[in-house]
Design a protein around this motif. Structure first.
Motif, short mmCIF file in Angstrom:
data_model
loop_
_atom_site.label_atom_id
_atom_site.label_comp_id
_atom_site.label_asym_id
_atom_site.label_seq_id
_atom_site.Cartn_x
_atom_site.Cartn_y
_atom_site.Cartn_z
N ALA A 93 0.84 -1.20 0.00
CA ALA A 93 0.00 0.00 0.00
C ALA A 93 0.87 1.25 0.00
O ALA A 93 0.60 2.21 -0.74
CB ALA A 93 -0.93 0.00 1.21
N PHE A 94 1.93 1.27 0.81
CA PHE A 94 2.81 2.43 0.84
C PHE A 94 3.55 2.60 -0.49
O PHE A 94 3.71 3.72 -0.98
CB PHE A 94 3.81 2.33 1.99
N LEU A 95 3.99 1.49 -1.09
CA LEU A 95 4.68 1.59 -2.37
C LEU A 95 3.75 2.06 -3.48
O LEU A 95 4.15 2.85 -4.34
CB LEU A 95 5.30 0.24 -2.73
N LEU A 96 2.50 1.57 -3.47
CA LEU A 96 1.54 2.01 -4.49
C LEU A 96 1.22 3.50 -4.36
O LEU A 96 1.11 4.20 -5.35
CB LEU A 96 0.24 1.22 -4.37
N ALA A 97 1.05 3.95 -3.13
CA ALA A 97 0.68 5.35 -2.91
C ALA A 97 1.83 6.30 -3.23
O ALA A 97 1.59 7.44 -3.64
CB ALA A 97 0.23 5.56 -1.47
N SER A 151 4.41 5.80 -5.48
CA SER A 151 5.10 5.64 -6.77
C SER A 151 4.09 5.72 -7.91
O SER A 151 2.89 5.84 -7.70
CB SER A 151 5.82 4.29 -6.81
N ASP A 152 4.61 5.68 -9.11
CA ASP A 152 3.77 5.72 -10.31
C ASP A 152 3.71 4.36 -10.98
O ASP A 152 3.77 4.23 -12.20
CB ASP A 152 4.33 6.76 -11.30
N VAL A 153 3.55 3.31 -10.18
CA VAL A 153 3.52 1.96 -10.71
C VAL A 153 2.24 1.71 -11.51
O VAL A 153 2.27 1.07 -12.56
CB VAL A 153 3.64 0.93 -9.56
N ILE A 154 1.12 2.23 -11.02
CA ILE A 154 -0.14 2.07 -11.74
C ILE A 154 -0.67 3.44 -12.12
O ILE A 154 -0.18 4.47 -11.66
CB ILE A 154 -1.18 1.29 -10.90
N TYR A 155 -1.68 3.45 -12.95
CA TYR A 155 -2.31 4.67 -13.43
C TYR A 155 -2.82 5.47 -12.23
O TYR A 155 -3.57 4.94 -11.40
CB TYR A 155 -3.45 4.28 -14.37
N PRO A 156 -2.41 6.75 -12.08
CA PRO A 156 -2.72 7.51 -10.85
C PRO A 156 -4.19 7.56 -10.44
O PRO A 156 -4.48 7.45 -9.24
CB PRO A 156 -2.18 8.91 -11.17
N PRO A 157 -5.17 7.69 -11.35
CA PRO A 157 -6.57 7.67 -10.86
C PRO A 157 -6.99 6.30 -10.30
O PRO A 157 -7.99 6.21 -9.60
CB PRO A 157 -7.39 8.01 -12.10
N ALA A 158 -6.24 5.25 -10.58
CA ALA A 158 -6.60 3.91 -10.08
C ALA A 158 -5.99 3.63 -8.72
O ALA A 158 -6.27 2.58 -8.13
CB ALA A 158 -6.16 2.85 -11.08
N PRO A 212 -6.59 4.96 -5.66
CA PRO A 212 -7.56 4.74 -4.57
C PRO A 212 -8.24 3.37 -4.64
O PRO A 212 -8.46 2.73 -3.61
CB PRO A 212 -8.58 5.86 -4.74
N VAL A 213 -8.53 2.91 -5.83
CA VAL A 213 -9.16 1.59 -5.97
C VAL A 213 -8.19 0.50 -5.52
O VAL A 213 -8.57 -0.44 -4.81
CB VAL A 213 -9.61 1.36 -7.43
N ALA A 214 -6.93 0.62 -5.90
CA ALA A 214 -5.93 -0.36 -5.48
C ALA A 214 -5.75 -0.35 -3.97
O ALA A 214 -5.61 -1.41 -3.34
CB ALA A 214 -4.60 -0.09 -6.18
N LEU A 215 -5.78 0.83 -3.37
CA LEU A 215 -5.65 0.91 -1.91
C LEU A 215 -6.86 0.30 -1.21
O LEU A 215 -6.71 -0.34 -0.16
CB LEU A 215 -5.45 2.36 -1.48
N ILE A 216 -8.04 0.47 -1.79
CA ILE A 216 -9.24 -0.14 -1.20
C ILE A 216 -9.15 -1.66 -1.29
O ILE A 216 -9.48 -2.37 -0.33
CB ILE A 216 -10.51 0.39 -1.91
N VAL A 217 -8.66 -2.17 -2.41
CA VAL A 217 -8.50 -3.62 -2.56
C VAL A 217 -7.49 -4.16 -1.54
O VAL A 217 -7.72 -5.19 -0.90
CB VAL A 217 -8.08 -3.97 -4.01
#
Length: 136
Positions: free
Chosen positions: A51-55, A57-64, A66-71
């Protein structure tokens, strides 16, 4: 199962067979609980780090993001329920699962009801310029 099979089951020789009732299982040793707690801790650390790495970095498309963090948050809740709170679908956990479902229902009703009330209040409030026109 015959009586000799049941005797061997309780002696621990038929663990690989899946045709026994849940009450026939031998008691678990303390190493099982320690192993589960350590496995749950490892999963929790991995999910938190992800979760910290996703938030950050630019690993995934930025608008996605929040959805990844919810998952990841839902996965984290699942890990905590299974490994730390020991909520499973076994026959001896029926009350725990029902209590969890009731808690989720109450929280969902409070959150959805609060959002509904706030939206209704927002729609029925006067705009600021209308309030200013009413003042003498």
């Amino acid at each position: 199962m015959s009586t000799p099979d049941l005797d061997r089951l309780h002696a621990g020789t038929l663990h690989h067979r899946a045709d026994h009732a849940p009450g026939d299982e031998p008691p678990e040793e303390s190493g099982h609980w320690v192993r589960n707690a350590n496995l749950g801790l490892a999963f929790s650390i991995v999910l938190t780090a992800a979760a910290f790495l996703l938030a950050g970095s630019d690993v995934i498309y930025p608008p996605a993001v929040p959805v990844a963090l919810i998952v990841l948050a839902i996965a984290q809740m699942g890990v905590h329920l299974v490994f730390f709170l020991h909520v499973t679908t076994g026959p001896d956990n029926t009350n725990n699962v029902l209590a969890l479902a009731f808690g989720v229902l109450v929280v969902a009703l409070i959150v959805v009801g609060s959002i509904w009330i706030m939206d209704h209040l927002t729609q029925n409030m006067m705009l600021m310029d209308q309030m200013m026109q009413m003042q003498p």
